[in-house]
Design a protein around this motif. Structure first.
Motif, mmCIF file in Angstrom:
data_model
loop_
_atom_site.group_PDB
_atom_site.id
_atom_site.type_symbol
_atom_site.label_atom_id
_atom_site.label_comp_id
_atom_site.label_asym_id
_atom_site.label_seq_id
_atom_site.Cartn_x
_atom_site.Cartn_y
_atom_site.Cartn_z
ATOM 1 N N LEU A 1 0.842 -1.207 0.000
ATOM 2 C CA LEU A 1 0.000 0.000 0.000
ATOM 3 C C LEU A 1 0.874 1.252 0.000
ATOM 4 O O LEU A 1 0.600 2.220 -0.725
ATOM 5 C CB LEU A 1 -0.928 -0.018 1.217
ATOM 6 N N ILE A 2 1.930 1.239 0.800
ATOM 7 C CA ILE A 2 2.811 2.411 0.862
ATOM 8 C C ILE A 2 3.467 2.659 -0.496
ATOM 9 O O ILE A 2 3.581 3.809 -0.945
ATOM 10 C CB ILE A 2 3.850 2.228 1.988
ATOM 11 N N ARG A 3 3.843 1.585 -1.185
ATOM 12 C CA ARG A 3 4.448 1.754 -2.514
ATOM 13 C C ARG A 3 3.451 2.362 -3.510
ATOM 14 O O ARG A 3 3.786 3.276 -4.273
ATOM 15 C CB ARG A 3 4.939 0.394 -3.054
ATOM 16 N N ILE A 4 2.225 1.843 -3.474
ATOM 17 C CA ILE A 4 1.233 2.295 -4.470
ATOM 18 C C ILE A 4 0.656 3.662 -4.107
ATOM 19 O O ILE A 4 0.505 4.535 -4.963
ATOM 20 C CB ILE A 4 0.089 1.250 -4.586
ATOM 21 N N ASN A 5 0.317 3.848 -2.828
ATOM 22 C CA ASN A 5 -0.427 5.057 -2.434
ATOM 23 C C ASN A 5 0.467 6.240 -2.086
ATOM 24 O O ASN A 5 -0.006 7.380 -2.078
ATOM 25 C CB ASN A 5 -1.312 4.769 -1.208
ATOM 26 N N ILE A 6 1.747 5.993 -1.747
ATOM 27 C CA ILE A 6 2.628 7.107 -1.362
ATOM 28 C C ILE A 6 3.815 7.236 -2.324
ATOM 29 O O ILE A 6 4.035 8.297 -2.906
ATOM 30 C CB ILE A 6 3.162 6.950 0.083
ATOM 31 N N ALA A 7 4.581 6.148 -2.484
ATOM 32 C CA ALA A 7 5.815 6.260 -3.284
ATOM 33 C C ALA A 7 5.505 6.585 -4.741
ATOM 34 O O ALA A 7 6.141 7.467 -5.337
ATOM 35 C CB ALA A 7 6.635 4.976 -3.169
ATOM 36 N N ALA A 8 4.543 5.876 -5.326
ATOM 37 C CA ALA A 8 4.239 6.102 -6.748
ATOM 38 C C ALA A 8 3.758 7.529 -7.018
ATOM 39 O O ALA A 8 4.255 8.170 -7.964
ATOM 40 C CB ALA A 8 3.214 5.078 -7.248
ATOM 41 N N PRO A 9 2.823 8.080 -6.230
ATOM 42 C CA PRO A 9 2.427 9.477 -6.493
ATOM 43 C C PRO A 9 3.594 10.449 -6.411
ATOM 44 O O PRO A 9 3.706 11.370 -7.233
ATOM 45 C CB PRO A 9 1.391 9.773 -5.396
ATOM 46 N N TYR A 10 4.490 10.231 -5.446
ATOM 47 C CA TYR A 10 5.630 11.152 -5.311
ATOM 48 C C TYR A 10 6.553 11.053 -6.534
ATOM 49 O O TYR A 10 6.861 12.067 -7.175
ATOM 50 C CB TYR A 10 6.417 10.849 -4.023
#
Ligand code: NDP
Length: 237
Positions: free
Chosen positions: A102-111
């Motif tokens: 979830l952190i990869r998809i919802n935070i890292a990818a948008p950044y």
């Protein structure tokens, strides 16, 4: 709408739900739309055939693939980061791998997508991220990881708005409340948890969110940046 006619738009996570409504809206408004999908190949191909948009497989959990997709999509006028997942339940029982995903998809990818898009984005460019009302308010247990990821979008947008403001690029977050999609169907389990807090006791439609995204991408929103735009049927009122 003349505002996005002929503009180059990339929607990360466009195969279903809110993302598909955003693809339909931009395509109808005359933009050249590319959208990504991960698991829903058939739905993505149907949507591409319906709208004339281009569907490309890119897993938002794969940082380098996301960066490459944004880079290869060329100078973008509009980037919309919609792809998101939810994990729900007792944090003491939750699979840590699911939380990291979830952190990869919802935070890292948008950044990473936003930064990569800004490298070549022209003046007047728009970066729009789909957050959630849960970035502001966590009104029931079991969604702490999800809410954390959506709060992260708020500070990201505030910061990137300042970083890219001098180049005339806006960065905004759209924060939906309950919207009737596969993630949160109108007859699903979240209904009883959120309706008591809402002014409208119903789910919104993906098209409602797409309308707000279209406005943010258009010429009337040129002075709007670093801001959260809530569309929640009064959940946070
Ligand atoms: P859905 O689950 O209905 O659709 C999710 C979309 O994101 C699909 O197109 C899916 O593509 C894509 N996606 C998911 N994971 C990945 C991935 N790893 N790589 C690429 N694409 C991916 O969700 P919604 O339409 O409801 O939600 C869209 C956004 O809105 C999310 O960010 C969500 O957090 C947010 N939101 C939703 C609310 C709601 O009530 N529905 C409320 C508040 C916010 P595919 O199937 O091809 O993998």
């Amino acid at each position: 709408m003349a505002g996005v006619q002929g503009k180059s738009v990339l929607v990360l996570g466009g195969s279903r739900g809110i993302g598909a409504a955003i693809v339909r809206r931009f395509a109808a408004d005359g933009a050249a739309v590319t959208f990504t999908y991960a698991g829903s190949k058939e739905a993505a191909e149907r949507l591409a055939a319906e709208t004339g948009a281009t569907a490309v497989m890119t897993d938002s959990a794969d940082r380098d693939a996301v960066i490459a997709r944004v880079r290869d999509s060329g100078p973008l006028d509009v980037l919309v980061v919609n792809a998101g997942v939810v994990v729900y339940g007792d944090p003491l029982e939750m699979d840590p791998d699911a939380v990291d995903q979830l952190i990869r998809i919802n935070i890292a990818a948008p950044y990473h997508a936003s930064v990569e898009a800004a490298r070549r984005m022209p003046e007047g460019g728009r970066i729009i991220v789909i957050g959630s009302v849960n970035g502001d308010r966590v009104s029931f247990p079991g969604i702490s990881a999800y809410a954390m990821s959506k709060s992260a979008m708020q500070s990201m947008a505030r910061g990137l708005a300042r970083d890219f403001g001098p180049r005339g690029i806006t960065v905004n977050v759209v924060q939906p409340g309950p919207i009737d999609t596969d993630m949160n169907p109108a007859d699903g389990p979240f209904k009883d948890l959120v309706y008591p807090a809402m002014a409208f006791k119903r789910h919104g439609r993906p098209e409602d969110v797409a309308g707000m995204v279209a406005w943010l991408a258009g010429p009337e929103a040129g002075f709007v940046t670093g801001a959260m735009h809530t569309i929640d049927g009064g959940f946070g009122a």
